[in-house]
Design a protein around this motif. Structure first.
Motif, short mmCIF file in Angstrom:
data_model
loop_
_atom_site.label_atom_id
_atom_site.label_comp_id
_atom_site.label_asym_id
_atom_site.label_seq_id
_atom_site.Cartn_x
_atom_site.Cartn_y
_atom_site.Cartn_z
N GLY A 273 0.85 -1.25 0.37
CA GLY A 273 -0.17 -0.22 0.10
C GLY A 273 0.98 1.57 0.35
N ASP A 274 1.64 1.35 0.75
CA ASP A 274 3.16 2.08 0.66
C ASP A 274 3.27 2.42 -0.80
N LEU A 275 3.28 1.47 -1.16
CA LEU A 275 4.25 1.69 -2.34
C LEU A 275 3.37 2.66 -4.17
N HIS A 276 1.93 2.10 -3.40
CA HIS A 276 1.69 2.81 -3.74
C HIS A 276 0.70 3.92 -4.29
N ARG A 277 0.65 4.53 -2.84
CA ARG A 277 0.44 5.80 -2.26
C ARG A 277 1.23 6.82 -2.72
N ALA A 278 3.06 6.22 -2.81
CA ALA A 278 4.02 6.70 -3.12
C ALA A 278 3.75 7.16 -5.02
N ARG A 279 3.21 6.10 -5.66
CA ARG A 279 2.97 6.46 -6.91
C ARG A 279 1.73 6.86 -7.02
#
Length: 418
Positions: A273-279
């Motif tokens: 989720g954190d990576l998707h948020r960063a993207r």
């Protein structure tokens, strides 16, 4: 079915389904797909339960219960596994393997006291059982009892100098002590003894990641995945490495593969989720955080993260619902209280926001940002004298921590109230 038929059928199916050798911690994980044969074992287990009281002294029962317990342990069904181990050991307390496996189950669920008791019982029967010594040491390490841990590892290595898991234990011991060079030395010894010993390779990869030796980490983890392509922890660590390298596409690829295997791990879903948020792919981030919540409904951070991403999607009401749940789960969490206060502030629910900032400051009095927003709410509510006193305290605290910008802002607000 007749009792003998139940016992024979269950024994046959367990022998067919069970894996050879002792249970290793890395083999323990939930089963994603229940096979037809596994369902049949479940039905036979229920049949056995109904007649167990009448046949529990049959010599076939203790080993059968142990096999069932082992099956549940491999599937990470710890409560059932422990119950079955207790039953079989109640009938035959001299099963060293059952004591070790029950200790391992307690260890896996974070119950070190009972784990140590089980390993101690195994060692009382076999004082030189290296497996029990090593697991006892690992449990002591988890409790922070490093000296006792090291003593037991040394004892294990005196008995069997080439036991890979004991060598791994020494590597982890030195890692816990902060001596990464010695940790690497011991881990390499473990790999020399058994080049396919995944836990030691995993630790090596982890240390290389800590040292930001990303190419070495990838090399070791690739080796792990060549041995076991479905090693979830290796996939997750590979995701961590690529995340730190800022290669988010590859990181998500590895996290996706990891969660497809270890689907009940909320931390993995949060990382994804954190990576998707960063993207800035917020809906996918929210979906991942929701999977974390599904995996562990009491995981406060998952509720908070989903609330935060809802804010980014301009859905303040849903964000508030998530933070309400997070605060209900952890009423004294200053960060959650502050975040909820900010949402209530944006919704112009100033009295409620004030209460949250008060709560945040009462839990975390060293952070003046809570007072900053408390003073702001008091001003909005027209309670100027209270606001002034709060600004004065906030200004002093900001000054103490060296935040000159916020300190100056507080001074300006004090003058404005005057």
């Amino acid at each position: 079915m007749e009792t003998d038929d139940i016992l024979e059928a269950l024994d046959s199916k367990l022998r067919h389904l069970s894996q050879a050798g002792a249970i290793e911690p890395e083999q323990i994980h939930p089963v994603a797909i229940i096979t037809r044969e596994r369902r049949q074992i479940g039905d036979l287990e229920k049949d056995l339960q109904q007649v167990l009281d009448t046949i529990k002294y049959d010599v076939r029962i203790p080993p059968l219960l142990t096999q069932l317990a082992d099956l549940h342990l491999r599937e990470a069904n710890h409560s059932r596994a422990i119950l079955l181990y207790e039953m079989t050991l109640g009938l035959n307390s001299e099963q060293v393997g059952a004591w070790i496996s029950m200790g391992l189950s307690h260890f896996m669920i974070g119950d070190p006291k009972d784990a140590i008791s089980c390993f101690g019982s195994a060692l009382a029967l076999e004082p030189e059982n290296v497996t029990a010594l090593v697991y006892l040491a690992m449990t002591q390490m988890k409790k922070g009892e490093l000296d006792e841990c090291n003593k037991n590892l040394d004892m294990a290595l005196r008995i069997d100098p080439k036991m890979p898991r004991a060598l791994l234990g020494k590597g982890r011991y030195f890692k816990a002590k902060g001596n990464l060079d010695l940790a690497v030395t011991w881990l390499k010894r473990a790999v020399q003894v058994d080049p396919a010993f995944i836990p030691a390779l995993m630790e090596l990869g982890s240390i290389h990641k800590i040292l930001k030796q990303y190419d070495k980490a990838i090399e070791v983890l690739t080796r792990v995945l060549s041995i076991d392509a479905e090693q979830a922890d290796a996939l997750a660590t590979m995701g961590d490495v690529y995340s730190e390298k800022n290669d988010l596409e590859k990181a998500i690829y590895y996290y996706d593969k990891a969660v497809s295997i270890k689907f009940d791990d909320p931390e993995l879903w949060i990382k994804k989720g954190d990576l998707h948020r960063a993207r800035k792919t917020y809906q996918q981030a929210s979906d991942a955080y929701q999977k974390a919540i599904n995996a562990d409904p009491e995981h406060v951070e998952a509720w908070v993260r989903n609330g935060a991403v809802m804010l980014l999607m301009n859905d303040e009401k849903t964000a508030l619902e998530y933070l309400n749940t997070a605060l209900a789960l952890q009423p004294n969490n200053a960060e959650v209280a502050h975040q909820r206060g900010l949402i209530l502030y944006s919704l112009e629910r100033h009295d409620e926001a004030l209460s949250d900032f008060d709560l945040a400051f009462s839990v975390d009095p060293g952070n003046p940002i809570h007072l900053y927003y408390r003073a702001l709410m008091l001003e909005i509510l027209g309670r100027d004298s209270e606001a002034k006193r709060t600004w004065i305290v906030a200004q002093r605290l900001f000054e103490e921590i060296g935040d000159t910008s916020k300190s100056a802002e507080c001074k300006a607000r004090i003058k404005r109230i005057l």
